[in-house]
Design a protein around this motif. Structure first.
Motif, PDB file in Angstrom:
ATOM      1  N   VAL A  34       0.861  -1.183   0.000  1.00 11.05           N
ATOM      2  CA  VAL A  34       0.000   0.000   0.000  1.00 11.05           C
ATOM      3  C   VAL A  34       0.896   1.231   0.000  1.00 11.05           C
ATOM      4  O   VAL A  34       1.721   1.409   0.897  1.00 11.05           O
ATOM      5  N   LEU A  54      -7.147  -4.594   4.082  1.00 16.47           N
ATOM      6  CA  LEU A  54      -7.639  -3.394   3.404  1.00 16.47           C
ATOM      7  C   LEU A  54      -9.131  -3.510   3.112  1.00 16.47           C
ATOM      8  O   LEU A  54      -9.663  -4.616   3.039  1.00 16.47           O
ATOM      9  N   THR A  58     -11.126  -1.936  -2.290  1.00 17.45           N
ATOM     10  CA  THR A  58      -9.810  -1.491  -2.747  1.00 17.45           C
ATOM     11  C   THR A  58      -9.542  -1.946  -4.179  1.00 17.45           C
ATOM     12  O   THR A  58      -9.813  -3.097  -4.539  1.00 17.45           O
ATOM     13  N   THR A  74      -1.674  -1.120  -4.220  1.00 18.33           N
ATOM     14  CA  THR A  74      -2.702  -0.094  -4.384  1.00 18.33           C
ATOM     15  C   THR A  74      -2.132   1.236  -3.921  1.00 18.33           C
ATOM     16  O   THR A  74      -1.176   1.262  -3.126  1.00 18.33           O
TER      17      THR A  74
END
Length: 287
Positions: A34, A54, A58, A74
């Motif tokens: 992330v 998450l 996402t 992400t």
């Protein structure tokens, strides 16, 4: 020669294979990276978070596979402290070691590239993803925008002193971690070979002519921006050669006996350190 390993047999046996495949979906147990700006999220229950850590909505970008399991990334618009602890890439890479350090670097590079390449440079239309690639294409003018590499070289320069002692040239930069004794480095110019870049950068930064330039290995380097890959070389200088710093990028340059190197050296996970240890020990593995 292959890039040196960390020396840890368990880490050496792990294999990360990059790809941008579109097949499959993210499994809750899959590892993920992330990214928010220049920060990466650490794992609450392991070295890295898992997809389950998450929110379900996402949007995941495929990075490749680690030991056969998919790995995802992400990007967030800003650091969200509610998710856990955030780290710079150098700090996280130092904790993880290879191959997770390279995986985290790839995530940083891919997500940064996606954030900074949203619109067509020719007609300003919003770009569309190319399936199966880390690339984008303009739906209006068909401009193809791949994630491009930015090669840079770094060089471990040695000489034999007048007393017959093997020595290594180390430099301190005027920017970044200025206390670290590092190697001469710089980006490759258009139309230039890697070896030409070595000669030019060494001449520009420390005023030396070198010979016996030999390729050592390479490493993606997220700290310098998306797509940067470092190519390491070894080279020799004459016994009487003395560095003359450029005063712009290099603040200090000094010859050190290989059995008396300073403590302030680059991080153990970096190719710069691998090169230094290769000169000191004659081994490609610093451990």
């Amino acid at each position: 020669m292959p890039a040196p390993s960390t020396g840890d047999p368990a880490r050496r046996s792990r294999r990360f294979v990059p790809d941008a495949g579109t097949g499959g979906t993210a499994d809750p147990a899959d590892l993920c990276l992330v990214v928010a700006g220049r920060r990466l999220l650490g794992g609450a229950h392991g070295p890295l978070p898992s997809v389950a850590d998450l929110p379900a909505e996402t949007e995941w970008v495929p990075l490749g596979s680690l030991d056969g399991a998919r790995v995802w990334a992400t990007g967030l618009p800003s650091v969200d402290e509610r998710l856990g602890d955030w780290h710079s890439w150098p700090a996280l890479a130092g904790r993880l070691g290879e191959p997770l350090a390279a995986l985290a670097g790839r995530a940083m590079q891919v997500i940064t590239w996606r954030r900074t390449h949203r619109f067509c440079g020719a007609c300003a239309t919003e770009l569309a993803d190319v399936p199966g690639e880390h690339a984008r294409r303009c739906p209006a003018c068909e401009l193809y925008v791949p994630m491009q590499l930015s090669p840079a070289v770094l060089t471990a320069i040695t000489r034999t002193s007048t007393a017959g002692r093997p020595q290594l040239l180390l430099v301190r930069h005027t920017y970044g971690p200025t206390a670290i004794w590092a190697l001469v480095a710089g980006f490759v110019e258009a139309g230039e070979t890697l070896e030409d870049a070595v000669h030019r950068e060494v001449a520009e930064e420390v005023g030396l002519d070198v010979h016996d330039v030999v390729y050592f290995g390479s490493q993606p380097w997220a700290m310098s921006g998306p797509g940067v890959v470092l190519a390491g070389f070894t080279a020799r200088a004459a016994t009487q050669a003395e560095p003359v710093v450029d005063g712009r990028e290099i603040a200090e340059a000094r010859w050190f006996d290989l059995d008396d190197l300073p403590a302030e050296l680059p991080a153990a996970y970096s190719i710069s350190r691998w090169l230094i240890e290769h000169q000191r020990t004659g081994r490609s593995d610093p451990q």
